[in-house]
Design a protein around this motif. Structure first.
Motif, mmCIF file in Angstrom:
data_model
loop_
_atom_site.group_PDB
_atom_site.id
_atom_site.type_symbol
_atom_site.label_atom_id
_atom_site.label_comp_id
_atom_site.label_asym_id
_atom_site.label_seq_id
_atom_site.Cartn_x
_atom_site.Cartn_y
_atom_site.Cartn_z
ATOM 1 N N ARG A 1 1.665 5.555 -12.327
ATOM 2 C CA ARG A 1 1.634 4.351 -12.964
ATOM 3 C C ARG A 1 2.568 3.464 -12.009
ATOM 4 N N TYR A 2 2.091 2.293 -12.058
ATOM 5 C CA TYR A 2 2.909 1.286 -11.482
ATOM 6 C C TYR A 2 3.171 0.038 -12.309
ATOM 7 N N ALA A 3 4.386 -0.605 -11.947
ATOM 8 C CA ALA A 3 4.719 -1.946 -12.538
ATOM 9 C C ALA A 3 5.616 -2.523 -11.766
ATOM 10 N N ALA A 4 5.741 -3.904 -11.817
ATOM 11 C CA ALA A 4 6.550 -4.754 -10.926
ATOM 12 C C ALA A 4 7.030 -5.941 -11.630
ATOM 13 N N SER A 5 8.483 -6.150 -11.256
ATOM 14 C CA SER A 5 9.150 -7.116 -11.714
ATOM 15 C C SER A 5 9.372 -8.251 -10.462
ATOM 16 N N VAL A 6 10.046 -9.473 -11.026
ATOM 17 C CA VAL A 6 10.272 -10.587 -9.955
ATOM 18 C C VAL A 6 11.751 -11.001 -10.346
ATOM 19 N N VAL A 7 12.271 -11.107 -8.978
ATOM 20 C CA VAL A 7 13.683 -11.764 -8.876
ATOM 21 C C VAL A 7 13.535 -12.997 -8.579
ATOM 22 N N ILE A 8 14.258 -13.959 -9.236
ATOM 23 C CA ILE A 8 14.138 -15.504 -8.893
ATOM 24 C C ILE A 8 15.711 -15.964 -8.818
ATOM 25 N N GLU B 1 1.088 -1.045 0.101
ATOM 26 C CA GLU B 1 -0.119 0.126 -0.018
ATOM 27 C C GLU B 1 0.623 1.213 0.193
ATOM 28 N N ASP B 2 0.886 2.022 -1.051
ATOM 29 C CA ASP B 2 1.674 3.217 -1.037
ATOM 30 C C ASP B 2 1.009 4.380 -0.351
ATOM 31 N N GLN B 3 1.805 4.680 0.867
ATOM 32 C CA GLN B 3 1.257 5.706 1.688
ATOM 33 C C GLN B 3 1.797 7.177 1.192
ATOM 34 N N ALA B 4 2.162 7.294 0.088
ATOM 35 C CA ALA B 4 3.079 8.607 -0.317
ATOM 36 C C ALA B 4 2.343 9.257 -1.646
ATOM 37 N N VAL B 5 1.262 8.924 -1.901
ATOM 38 C CA VAL B 5 0.456 9.467 -2.861
ATOM 39 C C VAL B 5 -0.066 10.854 -2.521
ATOM 40 N N GLN B 6 -0.427 11.370 -3.734
ATOM 41 C CA GLN B 6 -0.956 12.905 -3.407
ATOM 42 C C GLN B 6 -2.287 12.922 -4.227
ATOM 43 N N ARG B 7 -3.347 13.696 -3.547
ATOM 44 C CA ARG B 7 -4.357 13.884 -4.461
ATOM 45 C C ARG B 7 -4.359 14.493 -5.763
ATOM 46 N N GLY B 8 -4.924 14.101 -6.641
ATOM 47 C CA GLY B 8 -4.975 15.089 -7.996
ATOM 48 C C GLY B 8 -3.730 14.632 -8.857
ATOM 49 N N VAL B 9 -3.123 13.644 -8.533
ATOM 50 C CA VAL B 9 -1.739 13.071 -9.212
ATOM 51 C C VAL B 9 -1.851 11.822 -9.698
ATOM 52 N N VAL B 10 -1.457 11.480 -10.977
ATOM 53 C CA VAL B 10 -1.686 10.162 -11.542
ATOM 54 C C VAL B 10 -0.656 9.561 -11.516
ATOM 55 N N SER C 1 6.347 -5.432 -15.519
ATOM 56 C CA SER C 1 4.898 -5.740 -16.081
ATOM 57 C C SER C 1 4.403 -4.672 -16.631
ATOM 58 N N PRO C 2 3.513 -4.944 -17.493
ATOM 59 C CA PRO C 2 2.635 -3.863 -18.054
ATOM 60 C C PRO C 2 2.280 -2.887 -16.903
ATOM 61 N N ALA C 3 2.197 -1.580 -17.338
ATOM 62 C CA ALA C 3 1.973 -0.546 -16.237
ATOM 63 C C ALA C 3 0.160 -0.516 -15.800
ATOM 64 N N VAL C 4 -0.044 -0.214 -14.531
ATOM 65 C CA VAL C 4 -1.356 -0.008 -14.121
ATOM 66 C C VAL C 4 -1.362 1.546 -13.807
ATOM 67 N N THR C 5 -2.229 2.074 -14.247
ATOM 68 C CA THR C 5 -2.496 3.729 -14.065
ATOM 69 C C THR C 5 -3.608 4.013 -12.981
ATOM 70 N N ILE C 6 -2.965 4.659 -12.289
ATOM 71 C CA ILE C 6 -4.181 5.108 -11.007
ATOM 72 C C ILE C 6 -4.172 6.507 -10.683
ATOM 73 N N SER C 7 -5.333 6.879 -10.713
ATOM 74 C CA SER C 7 -5.613 8.413 -10.299
ATOM 75 C C SER C 7 -6.059 8.494 -8.913
ATOM 76 N N VAL C 8 -5.482 9.530 -8.198
ATOM 77 C CA VAL C 8 -5.841 9.673 -6.719
ATOM 78 C C VAL C 8 -6.704 10.722 -6.656
ATOM 79 N N LEU C 9 -7.898 10.650 -6.384
ATOM 80 C CA LEU C 9 -8.849 11.583 -6.320
ATOM 81 C C LEU C 9 -9.173 12.208 -5.221
#
Length: 75
Positions: free
Chosen positions: A43-50, A32-41, A63-71
């Motif tokens: 994008r998140y992605a993830a990789s795996v280390v094996i 859970e990203d606790q450092a987001v600000q309202r009104g900012v878009v 990974s492909p990016a996921v876009t989230i808007s903090v309203l």
């Protein structure tokens, strides 16, 4: 060839900016990203280390990016 999960790397970008590593998770499947600000878009992605059977560490492509808007809070 067997491989062992070592970690996940979570990346974040603001708007269309470049991705930067945000955190590394070793066991948890949730972050859970606790450092987001309202009104900012964001994008998140993830990789795996094996760890491969031969002992070599390998990281996946992000990974492909996921876009989230903090309203603003509607209440």
């Amino acid at each position: 060839q067997d491989a062992t999960l070592v970690s996940y790397t979570i990346f974040r970008a603001e708007g269309s900016g470049p991705f930067a590593p945000l955190t590394t998770l070793t066991a948890a499947a949730r972050y859970e990203d606790q450092a987001v600000q309202r009104g900012v878009v964001y994008r998140y992605a993830a990789s795996v280390v094996i760890k491969r059977a031969d002992g070599v560490l390998a990281e996946s492509e992000p990974s492909p990016a996921v876009t989230i808007s903090v309203l603003d809070d509607p209440s």
